[in-house]
Write a protein that holds these residues in place. Structure first.
Motif, PDB file in Angstrom:
ATOM      1  N   ASP A  49       0.833  -1.212   0.000  1.00  0.00           N
ATOM      2  CA  ASP A  49       0.000   0.000   0.000  1.00  0.00           C
ATOM      3  C   ASP A  49       0.866   1.261   0.000  1.00  0.00           C
ATOM      4  OD1 ASP A  49      -2.200  -1.615   0.041  1.00  0.00           O
ATOM      5  OD2 ASP A  49      -2.517  -1.467   2.211  1.00  0.00           O
ATOM      6  N   GLU A  50       2.006   1.211   0.709  1.00  0.00           N
ATOM      7  CA  GLU A  50       2.908   2.362   0.731  1.00  0.00           C
ATOM      8  C   GLU A  50       3.456   2.659  -0.662  1.00  0.00           C
ATOM      9  OE1 GLU A  50       5.439   2.720   4.644  1.00  0.00           O
ATOM     10  OE2 GLU A  50       5.403   0.617   4.059  1.00  0.00           O
ATOM     11  N   LEU A  51       3.803   1.596  -1.384  1.00  0.00           N
ATOM     12  CA  LEU A  51       4.386   1.782  -2.712  1.00  0.00           C
ATOM     13  C   LEU A  51       3.338   2.275  -3.706  1.00  0.00           C
ATOM     14  CD1 LEU A  51       6.693  -1.365  -3.011  1.00  0.00           C
ATOM     15  CD2 LEU A  51       7.074   0.787  -1.802  1.00  0.00           C
ATOM     16  N   VAL A  52       2.145   1.728  -3.615  1.00  0.00           N
ATOM     17  CA  VAL A  52       1.068   2.155  -4.519  1.00  0.00           C
ATOM     18  C   VAL A  52       0.741   3.629  -4.289  1.00  0.00           C
ATOM     19  CG1 VAL A  52      -1.372   1.844  -5.086  1.00  0.00           C
ATOM     20  CG2 VAL A  52       0.092  -0.157  -4.749  1.00  0.00           C
ATOM     21  N   GLU A  53       0.672   4.037  -3.023  1.00  0.00           N
ATOM     22  CA  GLU A  53       0.388   5.435  -2.712  1.00  0.00           C
ATOM     23  C   GLU A  53       1.521   6.347  -3.184  1.00  0.00           C
ATOM     24  OE1 GLU A  53      -0.519   8.287   1.191  1.00  0.00           O
ATOM     25  OE2 GLU A  53      -0.341   6.108   1.421  1.00  0.00           O
ATOM     26  N   ALA A  54       2.771   5.897  -2.993  1.00  0.00           N
ATOM     27  CA  ALA A  54       3.926   6.729  -3.363  1.00  0.00           C
ATOM     28  C   ALA A  54       4.004   6.964  -4.868  1.00  0.00           C
ATOM     29  CB  ALA A  54       5.218   6.068  -2.877  1.00  0.00           C
ATOM     30  N   THR A  55       3.578   5.987  -5.651  1.00  0.00           N
ATOM     31  CA  THR A  55       3.694   6.086  -7.115  1.00  0.00           C
ATOM     32  C   THR A  55       2.356   6.350  -7.794  1.00  0.00           C
ATOM     33  OG1 THR A  55       3.422   3.682  -7.326  1.00  0.00           O
ATOM     34  CG2 THR A  55       5.679   4.523  -7.132  1.00  0.00           C
ATOM     35  N   GLU A  56       1.314   6.608  -6.974  1.00  0.00           N
ATOM     36  CA  GLU A  56      -0.041   6.812  -7.505  1.00  0.00           C
ATOM     37  C   GLU A  56      -0.443   5.652  -8.413  1.00  0.00           C
ATOM     38  OE1 GLU A  56      -0.868  10.737  -9.025  1.00  0.00           O
ATOM     39  OE2 GLU A  56       0.661  11.635  -7.740  1.00  0.00           O
ATOM     40  N   GLY A  57      -0.259   4.447  -7.859  1.00  0.00           N
ATOM     41  CA  GLY A  57      -0.618   3.250  -8.619  1.00  0.00           C
ATOM     42  C   GLY A  57       0.344   2.978  -9.757  1.00  0.00           C
TER      43      GLY A  57
END
Length: 615
Positions: A325-333
């Motif tokens: 979830d952290e990575l998805v949020e950081a890269t906007e999916g």
């Protein structure tokens, strides 16, 4: 409780001694000066560290402090299990990478730069004297971090702490000195006791340090091999107290309760079984079997998750495990605007910019190799993430601001790398390769050295990236040839021979790119290394041929520049020898490139604030 009080008093005593010493006797302030011409730099060495309560009584916490794995401390410290608890003041040998670092035009300091994240109530002084146990000094931290204000540190700010160290000079190496171990002189120490502790001699210690060492000053202990410490045995748990009559009565009650619960459990299983049979029968009648597969799918995903975590269990103590979830949020999916190149994205997590490498699950070997290395010229792995839903693994690296060397040399950008910058890049990459070739056990072969895998930070210093093809161990044969055309060594391409000399060959190609500004392989498929033959063979017209072959932006006409360029080209030609046994080692290459550095005056002129270019 008693042990906790003793541990607290022990820590308090060391702290008071440290404060008292600082008030009366200042340690070396700016650090220990050095010269590349005199020492073998960089080198792997060790510091002597004492386990301390309450935060550093296990190898994981000490490893995190020094950015090394538990195993890298356990082996030299004669500790049989990496999970063993430590006792206060237990002796540890912690490996560090020591190098001679230029601070300014008149000062070079020998140290190992360790990254430390500032926490609440931290100061340069407290971290130096408590966490790092006076292996550095707050004055030296200020010198190495000139842009930071010691009285205005922010939580989460990254600071380089220079751990005092020294590399042996050539005379010491000839005298069988392998390491100069960094040891902090204690109030109860003398030269004789230190010599006995490390298997050295009093005279050898005096020869290196002089005979006027003060309390809490760093002493460099020359040894031909690492000392073997006798480690304390952690006391076993206290024996169980005798069983009383009351305890027996309680056991009878527990047995009765267990029998009752067991009967209830059996009834529940029977009911569930009948219900399951009814549901199955109804699904068969309706001809629907799809839902029956779902538990198997869930079980398979759980099995994948367990397998992946088992593969990297040795890495969990050193690296942060990020959530998907952290990575998805950081890269906007994983939006295109956060895409860097290939499978690499960038993104902010808790205000820190990271590079996020997305890959199918083949990162186990890369993680194991990265766990063994820690060097300023290698891109640092900060953590990883496993997503069992799609079988992907994500490696999270420090973000290196100025992108790849390839983009600086071959893209249509207005900024140009000067020769001093290119020479500094060459030396940085050579230092990184020397580290993985000489100071890892077993040796690591990168296997994919190329300009696009060399990144430049905000100060235009080079870091080697992408250990996806790296191999731990060398002199092996493989039938699976991987790599990049134009950089692959002939013996690897034809016979599959994996050795450190294949990295040396690829590095030779990078040197030619730095000099010529040309691609490793042109549009016609001709490799760059085949075009350098004959340039330096004949003295007549040598400089004219060299100028014609050089990058246009380097043709300034300076004679000392041409001498330096000619020296680098000669190093590149030696690296590209078709016989791998006749190629130089990275130790020889570092030395030769530093000579090229000397030929072209002081590099520090090139790194004024106006020359620091960031994307």
């Amino acid at each position: 409780m008693k042990n906790r009080v003793l541990c607290f008093l022990n820590t308090l005593f060391l702290f008071i001694l440290s404060c008292d010493s600082q008030a009366v006797i200042e340690p070396t302030t700016s650090g220990y000066t050095c010269s590349l011409n005199q020492t073998i730099s960089p080198c792997q060495t060790y510091v002597y560290y004492r386990a301390a309560s309450p935060d550093y009584l296990d190898l994981a916490s000490v490893g995190d402090l020094f950015s090394v794995s538990r195993l890298m401390i356990a082996n030299p410290s004669n500790i049989s299990s990496v999970s063993s608890p430590l006792v206060p003041s237990q002796s540890l040998l912690v490996p560090i990478q020591c190098s001679c670092n230029r601070i300014n035009s008149s000062l070079s300091i020998s140290y190992a730069g360790l990254n430390y994240t500032i926490k609440k109530d931290n100061t340069f002084y407290l971290v130096s004297s408590i966490q790092f146990q006076n292996l550095t000094s707050y004055q030296s931290v200020e010198v190495v971090n000139p842009s930071l204000v010691p009285t205005n540190l922010s939580i989460g700010e990254n600071v380089i702490f220079p751990i005092f160290c020294k590399c042996p000079d050539k005379a010491q190496v000839e005298n069988q000195t392998k390491y100069l171990i960094s040891y902090v002189f204690q109030p109860f120490d003398n030269f004789s006791s230190i010599a006995r502790k490390f298997g050295s001699t009093t005279q050898a210690i005096i020869d290196v340090n002089g005979n006027n060492i003060k309390t809490f000053q760093t002493v460099f202990v020359p040894v031909s091999r690492l000392p073997v410490f006798t480690q304390p045995v952690v006391a076993a748990a206290a024996p169980t107290a005798p069983v009383s009559v009351k305890t027996e009565e309680n056991k009878d009650k527990v047995r009765g309760l267990s029998v009752g619960l067991g009967i209830c459990g059996l009834l529940l299983l029977l009911v569930c079984g009948l219900w399951g049979y009814r549901e199955t029968s109804m699904k068969k009648k309706r001809g629907k079997y799809k839902d029956e597969e779902k538990p198997q799918v869930i079980q398979k995903k759980k099995a994948v998750d367990v397998d992946l975590m088992d593969d990297v269990s040795d890495c969990l103590d050193k690296y942060r495990v990020f959530g998907i979830d952290e990575l998805v949020e950081a890269t906007e999916g994983f939006d295109e605007k956060w895409h860097v190149q290939g499978s690499v994205y960038k993104g902010y997590i808790n205000g820190i910019l990271y590079a996020i490498k997305k890959m199918k699950w083949n990162a186990c070997e890369e993680l194991k190799i990265l766990q063994k290395v820690n060097h300023g010229n290698l891109v640092k792995l900060e953590g990883f993430c496993i997503d069992p839903e799609d079988g992907n693994c994500y490696l999270i690296y420090e973000y290196v601001e100025n992108g790849s060397l390839h983009s600086w040399l071959h893209s249509s950008r207005s900024e140009q790398l000067t020769w001093k910058m290119r020479l500094r890049v060459a030396i940085d990459v050579a230092n990184g390769l020397q580290y993985i070739h000489e100071h890892t056990q077993p040796r690591v072969v990168h296997k994919d050295i190329k300009s696009s895998n060399i990144l430049l930070d905000g100060h235009m210093r080079a870091k080697i990236a992408n250990f996806g093809l790296a191999k731990s161990g060398c002199n092996a044969i493989t039938m699976h040839i991987v790599g990049t055309q134009g950089y692959i060594a002939p013996e690897y391409l034809t016979d599959g021979v994996v050795s450190t000399k294949m990295d040396v060959f690829s590095f030779g190609v990078v040197l030619l790119e730095l000099v010529s500004g040309r691609e490793a392989i042109n549009e016609e498929g001709k490799v760059l290394w085949s075009t350098v033959d004959g340039i330096l063979e004949k003295k007549d017209g040598k400089m004219e041929r060299l100028i014609e072959w050089m990058d246009d932006s380097l043709r300034t006409g300076e004679s000392n520049l041409l001498d330096s360029v000619a020296n680098v080209v000669s190093v590149a030609i030696a690296c590209l020898h078709r016989d791998p046994s006749r190629r130089p080692s990275m130790v020889d290459i570092v030395y030769a490139l530093c000579k090229s550095d000397d030929l072209f005056s002081d590099l520090s002129q090139d790194f004024s604030p106006g020359m620091i270019l960031a994307r």
